[in-house]
Design a protein around this motif. Structure first.
Motif, PDB file in Angstrom:
ATOM      1  N   ALA A  50       0.813  -1.226   0.000  1.00 38.21           N
ATOM      2  CA  ALA A  50       0.000   0.000   0.000  1.00 38.21           C
ATOM      3  C   ALA A  50       0.843   1.272   0.000  1.00 38.21           C
ATOM      4  N   GLU A  51       2.013   1.234   0.659  1.00 36.24           N
ATOM      5  CA  GLU A  51       2.861   2.440   0.726  1.00 36.24           C
ATOM      6  C   GLU A  51       3.335   2.883  -0.665  1.00 36.24           C
ATOM      7  N   HIS A  52       3.279   1.968  -1.647  1.00 36.99           N
ATOM      8  CA  HIS A  52       3.753   2.291  -3.000  1.00 36.99           C
ATOM      9  C   HIS A  52       2.610   2.560  -3.983  1.00 36.99           C
ATOM     10  N   LYS A  53       1.391   2.697  -3.449  1.00 37.48           N
ATOM     11  CA  LYS A  53       0.194   2.805  -4.285  1.00 37.48           C
ATOM     12  C   LYS A  53       0.289   3.872  -5.371  1.00 37.48           C
ATOM     13  N   ALA A  84      18.145  -9.352   8.648  1.00 36.80           N
ATOM     14  CA  ALA A  84      17.583  -9.963   7.441  1.00 36.80           C
ATOM     15  C   ALA A  84      17.718  -9.008   6.254  1.00 36.80           C
ATOM     16  N   ARG A  85      17.474  -7.712   6.495  1.00 39.01           N
ATOM     17  CA  ARG A  85      17.623  -6.726   5.410  1.00 39.01           C
ATOM     18  C   ARG A  85      19.065  -6.720   4.898  1.00 39.01           C
ATOM     19  N   ASN A  86      20.027  -6.835   5.804  1.00 38.62           N
ATOM     20  CA  ASN A  86      21.430  -6.906   5.379  1.00 38.62           C
ATOM     21  C   ASN A  86      21.708  -8.170   4.578  1.00 38.62           C
ATOM     22  N   ILE A 114      13.318 -11.504  -3.100  1.00 37.55           N
ATOM     23  CA  ILE A 114      12.915 -11.642  -1.694  1.00 37.55           C
ATOM     24  C   ILE A 114      12.347 -10.339  -1.150  1.00 37.55           C
ATOM     25  N   HIS A 115      11.422 -10.468  -0.214  1.00 42.00           N
ATOM     26  CA  HIS A 115      10.927  -9.320   0.557  1.00 42.00           C
ATOM     27  C   HIS A 115      11.249  -9.531   2.028  1.00 42.00           C
ATOM     28  N   GLY A 116      11.570  -8.451   2.726  1.00 41.48           N
ATOM     29  CA  GLY A 116      11.712  -8.507   4.178  1.00 41.48           C
ATOM     30  C   GLY A 116      11.191  -7.217   4.794  1.00 41.48           C
ATOM     31  N   SER A 117      10.519  -7.317   5.926  1.00 40.85           N
ATOM     32  CA  SER A 117      10.005  -6.128   6.622  1.00 40.85           C
ATOM     33  C   SER A 117      11.157  -5.165   6.907  1.00 40.85           C
ATOM     34  N   ASP A 118      10.842  -3.846   6.847  1.00 37.86           N
ATOM     35  CA  ASP A 118      11.935  -2.866   6.975  1.00 37.86           C
ATOM     36  C   ASP A 118      12.000  -2.163   8.337  1.00 37.86           C
ATOM     37  N   ALA A 119      11.061  -2.448   9.245  1.00 35.40           N
ATOM     38  CA  ALA A 119      11.068  -1.804  10.572  1.00 35.40           C
ATOM     39  C   ALA A 119      10.136  -2.587  11.502  1.00 35.40           C
TER      40      ALA A 119
END
Ligand code: GTP
Ligand code: MG
Length: 147
Positions: A50-53, A84-86, A114-119
């Protein structure tokens, strides 16, 4: 303990990279508490991103995520979100360092494996969005005290 939502995107599933990706998180010392192979309903993909809508690539992004099965995971451990982001590397695989998941396997921004949560807030939001409580499994490993 911190938790994060990780997803092997459709390109990773098609290219038989699920095992490699999971092995990296296992060997790092993180703890798997949920995992499932699934096709992504369009509404879920739109809600997830949604943040990229308003971005020009939003349609393409949702088309990609819904184009084939994904492998969704929840991993637990100390500082797992940032670590994980690293391990994933930069969003654009062309800039991601060798040794990272995107750096080792990806080529293009559109298909970046891959996707990983950023915060912490996004991790909580995404875990709730993708997993029911009864799909998350709390169990102990005796090796935990060494990690
Ligand atoms: P995710 O883990 O998938 O959320 O990636 P990210 O957090 O590293 O990047 P971000 O949330 O900023 O972007 C989400 C996804 O949109 C990325 O993984 C890319 O696949 C895609 N994306 C981002 N920017 C662009 C772009 O400029 N062009 C295209 N085609 N895709 C983009
Ligand atoms: Mg993101």
């Amino acid at each position: 303990k911190q938790r994060t939502f990780i997803m092997a995107k459709p390109d990773a599933v098609q290219r038989n990279l699920i095992g490699d990706i999971m092995q990296r998180f296992e060997r790092k010392g993180f703890h798997l508490i949920g995992a499932k192979l699934m096709n992504v309903p369009r509404e879920l993909a739109e809600e997830h991103y949604a943040e990229h809508k308003e971005k020009p690539f939003f349609g393409e992004l949702v088309d990609f995520i819904t184009s084939g099965a994904v492998f969704a995971m929840v991993w637990e451990g100390e500082n797992v979100i940032a670590t994980a982001r690293n391990m994933m590397g930069k969003t654009n695989p062309a800039e991601a360092a060798p040794g990272t998941i995107r750096g080792d396997f990806g080529i293009s921004m559109g298909m970046n494996i891959i996707h990983g949560s950023d915060a912490p807030e996004t991790a909580e939001r995404e875990i709730t969005l993708w997993f029911n409580d009864n799909e998350l499994h709390v169990y102990e490993k005796t090796i935990n005290k060494w990690i």
